[in-house]
Design a protein around this motif. Sequence first.
Motif, PDB file in Angstrom:
ATOM      1  N   LEU A   1      62.435   2.725 -26.738  1.00 45.72           N
ATOM      2  CA  LEU A   1      62.448   1.415 -26.094  1.00 45.72           C
ATOM      3  C   LEU A   1      63.830   1.028 -25.590  1.00 45.72           C
ATOM      4  N   THR A   2      64.866   1.257 -26.401  1.00 45.96           N
ATOM      5  CA  THR A   2      66.192   0.727 -26.089  1.00 45.96           C
ATOM      6  C   THR A   2      66.808   1.321 -24.831  1.00 45.96           C
ATOM      7  N   THR A   3      66.326   2.479 -24.406  1.00 45.94           N
ATOM      8  CA  THR A   3      66.871   3.094 -23.185  1.00 45.94           C
ATOM      9  C   THR A   3      65.779   3.350 -22.148  1.00 45.94           C
ATOM     10  N   ALA A   4      64.646   2.689 -22.305  1.00 47.95           N
ATOM     11  CA  ALA A   4      63.489   2.973 -21.456  1.00 47.95           C
ATOM     12  C   ALA A   4      63.648   2.417 -20.048  1.00 47.95           C
ATOM     13  N   THR A   5      63.082   3.142 -19.108  1.00 49.16           N
ATOM     14  CA  THR A   5      62.943   2.682 -17.723  1.00 49.16           C
ATOM     15  C   THR A   5      61.468   2.737 -17.371  1.00 49.16           C
ATOM     16  N   ILE A   6      60.973   1.682 -16.716  1.00 52.60           N
ATOM     17  CA  ILE A   6      59.575   1.620 -16.317  1.00 52.60           C
ATOM     18  C   ILE A   6      59.480   1.393 -14.812  1.00 52.60           C
ATOM     19  N   TYR A   7      58.586   2.106 -14.174  1.00 48.46           N
ATOM     20  CA  TYR A   7      58.318   1.928 -12.749  1.00 48.46           C
ATOM     21  C   TYR A   7      56.888   1.418 -12.604  1.00 48.46           C
ATOM     22  N   TYR A   8      56.753   0.236 -11.992  1.00 51.22           N
ATOM     23  CA  TYR A   8      55.436  -0.359 -11.817  1.00 51.22           C
ATOM     24  C   TYR A   8      55.044  -0.290 -10.346  1.00 51.22           C
ATOM     25  N   TYR A   9      53.894   0.310 -10.081  1.00 45.68           N
ATOM     26  CA  TYR A   9      53.435   0.537  -8.712  1.00 45.68           C
ATOM     27  C   TYR A   9      52.488  -0.598  -8.307  1.00 45.68           C
ATOM     28  N   GLY A  10      53.032  -1.550  -7.542  1.00 41.69           N
ATOM     29  CA  GLY A  10      52.252  -2.713  -7.150  1.00 41.69           C
ATOM     30  C   GLY A  10      52.282  -2.948  -5.655  1.00 41.69           C
ATOM     31  N   ILE A  11      51.942  -4.176  -5.263  1.00 45.89           N
ATOM     32  CA  ILE A  11      51.846  -4.537  -3.844  1.00 45.89           C
ATOM     33  C   ILE A  11      52.454  -5.910  -3.640  1.00 45.89           C
ATOM     34  N   ASP A  12      53.239  -6.047  -2.561  1.00 45.42           N
ATOM     35  CA  ASP A  12      53.750  -7.350  -2.160  1.00 45.42           C
ATOM     36  C   ASP A  12      52.601  -8.087  -1.465  1.00 45.42           C
ATOM     37  N   THR A  13      52.077  -9.132  -2.085  1.00 45.00           N
ATOM     38  CA  THR A  13      50.891  -9.796  -1.563  1.00 45.00           C
ATOM     39  C   THR A  13      51.169 -10.648  -0.328  1.00 45.00           C
ATOM     40  N   LYS A  14      52.437 -10.846   0.005  1.00 45.11           N
ATOM     41  CA  LYS A  14      52.779 -11.587   1.222  1.00 45.11           C
ATOM     42  C   LYS A  14      52.866 -10.678   2.438  1.00 45.11           C
TER      43      LYS A  14
ATOM     44  N   TYR B   1      65.384  -1.988 -19.802  1.00 47.54           N
ATOM     45  CA  TYR B   1      65.298  -2.781 -21.020  1.00 47.54           C
ATOM     46  C   TYR B   1      66.659  -3.349 -21.396  1.00 47.54           C
ATOM     47  N   SER B   2      66.680  -4.634 -21.757  1.00 45.25           N
ATOM     48  CA  SER B   2      67.889  -5.294 -22.228  1.00 45.25           C
ATOM     49  C   SER B   2      67.802  -5.469 -23.739  1.00 45.25           C
ATOM     50  N   GLN B   3      68.689  -4.795 -24.468  1.00 44.31           N
ATOM     51  CA  GLN B   3      68.685  -4.939 -25.923  1.00 44.31           C
ATOM     52  C   GLN B   3      69.099  -6.347 -26.330  1.00 44.31           C
ATOM     53  N   THR B   4      69.964  -6.953 -25.550  1.00 45.09           N
ATOM     54  CA  THR B   4      70.439  -8.305 -25.868  1.00 45.09           C
ATOM     55  C   THR B   4      69.311  -9.323 -25.821  1.00 45.09           C
ATOM     56  N   ASP B   5      68.488  -9.248 -24.764  1.00 43.57           N
ATOM     57  CA  ASP B   5      67.410 -10.215 -24.581  1.00 43.57           C
ATOM     58  C   ASP B   5      66.078  -9.750 -25.146  1.00 43.57           C
ATOM     59  N   ASP B   6      66.010  -8.478 -25.583  1.00 41.93           N
ATOM     60  CA  ASP B   6      64.782  -7.900 -26.118  1.00 41.93           C
ATOM     61  C   ASP B   6      63.622  -8.051 -25.136  1.00 41.93           C
ATOM     62  N   CYS B   7      63.877  -7.682 -23.891  1.00 41.27           N
ATOM     63  CA  CYS B   7      62.831  -7.709 -22.880  1.00 41.27           C
ATOM     64  C   CYS B   7      63.300  -6.875 -21.686  1.00 41.27           C
ATOM     65  N   PHE B   8      62.429  -6.693 -20.722  1.00 41.04           N
ATOM     66  CA  PHE B   8      62.786  -5.935 -19.532  1.00 41.04           C
ATOM     67  C   PHE B   8      63.265  -6.878 -18.430  1.00 41.04           C
ATOM     68  N   TYR B   9      64.032  -6.332 -17.514  1.00 36.70           N
ATOM     69  CA  TYR B   9      64.470  -7.071 -16.337  1.00 36.70           C
ATOM     70  C   TYR B   9      64.326  -6.164 -15.124  1.00 36.70           C
ATOM     71  N   ILE B  10      64.232  -6.772 -13.941  1.00 41.14           N
ATOM     72  CA  ILE B  10      64.107  -5.990 -12.713  1.00 41.14           C
ATOM     73  C   ILE B  10      65.456  -5.382 -12.366  1.00 41.14           C
ATOM     74  N   ASP B  11      65.476  -4.080 -12.259  1.00 39.07           N
ATOM     75  CA  ASP B  11      66.687  -3.336 -11.940  1.00 39.07           C
ATOM     76  C   ASP B  11      66.668  -3.017 -10.445  1.00 39.07           C
ATOM     77  N   ASN B  12      67.565  -3.638  -9.697  1.00 37.30           N
ATOM     78  CA  ASN B  12      67.582  -3.478  -8.238  1.00 37.30           C
ATOM     79  C   ASN B  12      68.366  -2.260  -7.766  1.00 37.30           C
ATOM     80  N   GLU B  13      68.810  -1.456  -8.695  1.00 36.19           N
ATOM     81  CA  GLU B  13      69.508  -0.236  -8.316  1.00 36.19           C
ATOM     82  C   GLU B  13      68.566   0.663  -7.513  1.00 36.19           C
ATOM     83  N   VAL B  14      69.078   1.325  -6.509  1.00 37.73           N
ATOM     84  CA  VAL B  14      68.271   2.198  -5.664  1.00 37.73           C
ATOM     85  C   VAL B  14      67.672   3.314  -6.519  1.00 37.73           C
ATOM     86  N   HIS B  15      66.383   3.562  -6.331  1.00 35.22           N
ATOM     87  CA  HIS B  15      65.731   4.621  -7.099  1.00 35.22           C
ATOM     88  C   HIS B  15      64.812   5.411  -6.174  1.00 35.22           C
ATOM     89  N   ASP B  16      64.779   6.712  -6.357  1.00 29.66           N
ATOM     90  CA  ASP B  16      64.002   7.580  -5.473  1.00 29.66           C
ATOM     91  C   ASP B  16      63.168   8.592  -6.248  1.00 29.66           C
TER      92      ASP B  16
END
Length: 227
Positions: free
Chosen positions: A166-179, A190-205
């Motif tokens: 969990l502490t070093t996990a990365t998750i990719y969610y495949y969704g749709i922009d409804t607009k 994952y943020s260990q400080t906040d004990d939750c996930f946050y959106i990582d805007n770093e470029v990923h391929d």
Amino acid sequence: MNTIAERIKFAMKAKNKKQVDIVKDTGISKGAFSSYLSGQYNPKADKMELIADSLDVDLRWLYGQNVPMEHTSQNNNALQYVFYNNSCSEYLLDNLDDIYIAMMTQYAALIPRFYVLVNRAGNAMHILPLFLKEDSSQFYECPSDFFYSDRHTIFTRDFESIHMVLTTATIYYYGIDTKTYEPRVTKLSYSQTDDCFYIDNEVHDCHIKAFEKEVIKEALYLKNNAQ
């Protein structure tokens, strides 16, 4: 259940409440409430709050968000936990560790909801919704549960059993922009400080091409039906 009317009717049945009960609890006129049930009109925000209180359901659920119907604080044992089980998949993926079917407990049933691909070498998980047409819209957006310390366990409870950390996990969610009706892959860290996930805007391929194809097909379906 894609509409507010459908959710109100479902909650009324689940809570064994009749129209007369809601009218009495909320002060909403019988005629106005009938128009809500028929889908002719949607309740305004203040009326939505009254209806949610009368039915004792989460207001966000009533609006159609992907959260449990019950108030989480009052029903911690009824969270929609995801269970992963080994499964054959239609996706032929090389050099990747495991693919699972994620099951969610919902409406007293265990329902397949996601394909989950685990890349243990990179401690990464890719989540693709199973787009079931009757309620696909619930899963277009990245679930808000990830962003709360007391709710991300809906998706991370079984991390240990599938050898995710969990502490070093990365998750990719495949969704749709409804607009824009465009496919959108959201990267979560994952943020260990906040004990939750946050959106990582770093470029990923490192997207899974087969997952992307499924999202593209669903996005086209959504766009065609919106026209």
